[in-house]
Scaffold this motif. Sequence first.
Motif, PDB file in Angstrom:
ATOM      1  N   ASN A 160       0.818  -1.214   0.000  1.00 44.69           N
ATOM      2  CA  ASN A 160       0.000   0.000   0.000  1.00 44.69           C
ATOM      3  C   ASN A 160       0.852   1.265   0.000  1.00 44.69           C
ATOM      4  OD1 ASN A 160       0.978  -0.065   2.578  1.00 44.69           O
ATOM      5  ND2 ASN A 160      -1.029  -0.011   3.595  1.00 44.69           N
ATOM      6  N   SER A 163       2.141   3.889  -5.334  1.00 45.73           N
ATOM      7  CA  SER A 163       1.054   4.678  -5.916  1.00 45.73           C
ATOM      8  C   SER A 163       0.586   4.127  -7.254  1.00 45.73           C
ATOM      9  CB  SER A 163       1.510   6.137  -6.105  1.00 45.73           C
ATOM     10  OG  SER A 163       2.623   6.195  -6.972  1.00 45.73           O
ATOM     11  N   ARG A 237      -1.781   1.004  -4.245  1.00 41.89           N
ATOM     12  CA  ARG A 237      -3.042   1.572  -3.752  1.00 41.89           C
ATOM     13  C   ARG A 237      -4.154   1.570  -4.793  1.00 41.89           C
ATOM     14  NH1 ARG A 237       0.749   5.161  -1.555  1.00 41.89           N
ATOM     15  NH2 ARG A 237       0.233   6.767  -3.088  1.00 41.89           N
ATOM     16  N   LEU A 240      -5.826  -1.807  -4.561  1.00 40.87           N
ATOM     17  CA  LEU A 240      -6.556  -1.982  -3.307  1.00 40.87           C
ATOM     18  C   LEU A 240      -7.864  -1.190  -3.312  1.00 40.87           C
ATOM     19  CD1 LEU A 240      -3.583  -1.750  -0.781  1.00 40.87           C
ATOM     20  CD2 LEU A 240      -4.727  -3.808  -1.618  1.00 40.87           C
ATOM     21  N   GLU A 241      -7.832   0.003  -3.905  1.00 40.84           N
ATOM     22  CA  GLU A 241      -9.059   0.798  -3.976  1.00 40.84           C
ATOM     23  C   GLU A 241     -10.059   0.157  -4.929  1.00 40.84           C
ATOM     24  OE1 GLU A 241     -10.548   5.354  -4.909  1.00 40.84           O
ATOM     25  OE2 GLU A 241      -8.496   4.749  -5.359  1.00 40.84           O
TER      26      GLU A 241
END
Length: 253
Positions: A160, A163, A237, A240-241
């Motif tokens: 995480n 970017s 990230r 994950l989003e």
Amino acid sequence: MGIVQFPPECMKVSPNADQSKYCRFHRQVGHDTDECNVLKCQIEELIQRGYFRQFVKQSGQQKSGQQQPPRNLPKNVWKKDDSSEPSSSSGGDTQADRKKWSRQLYVGEVVSLPRGKKQRREAITFSDDDLPEGPLPDRDELVIKMEINDSIVHRILVDNGSSVNVMYYDAFTKLGLPRNQLKEVRTPLSGFTGDSIETEGSVVLPVEIGASPNTSKINMEFIVVKLICAHNIILGRPALEDLKAIILMEHRA
């Protein structure tokens, strides 16, 4: 008080305008200050924002002694009734005057768009039953496998702190993907040490992650770099989003 915006002296004055009238607000001839609709609108707006409320007559307000208006305010705000009490800034004493005033005002309407109904999400919880076997604390990297473009890819690091989602070029070629499928990326990547790395491009691929029946299928974008690494892919990230996932290192999940 510095709360009124004085307009620049740029209004066009009609040749037929009364040259004897002077507006101290516009600082021009053609109309006087009491007839200035622009100033009236500004004063009305200031009243709506909370200024000059002490000079505005409220409905049901008891009569009191006469109040003197502050200097430099136009007289039209200070129309008085028979008791010499300051009335509201509605433009006059009679109903006709108030109607005339209301027609001259600009009334803005603020409309907020209706918000869509939020989708109800299932809560994500962990208990001691989800702890991995072995001694704790377990501070190893979280490495998983998932299906990418109909192939199972191992050694995928979940990070995480990244970017972007990174795919190493060796894994890109082993998936049998042609180089012309890469889309140009002009921005280089910056590593932990601050070094910049030129990318080979980006590619969007279908992925499936999880174990049946709890699986998720989405299209995921990867930035391809030509470097040697122990991992095939780094999920950052963005992944994950998109997956609506969280990392809980203690439970290795």
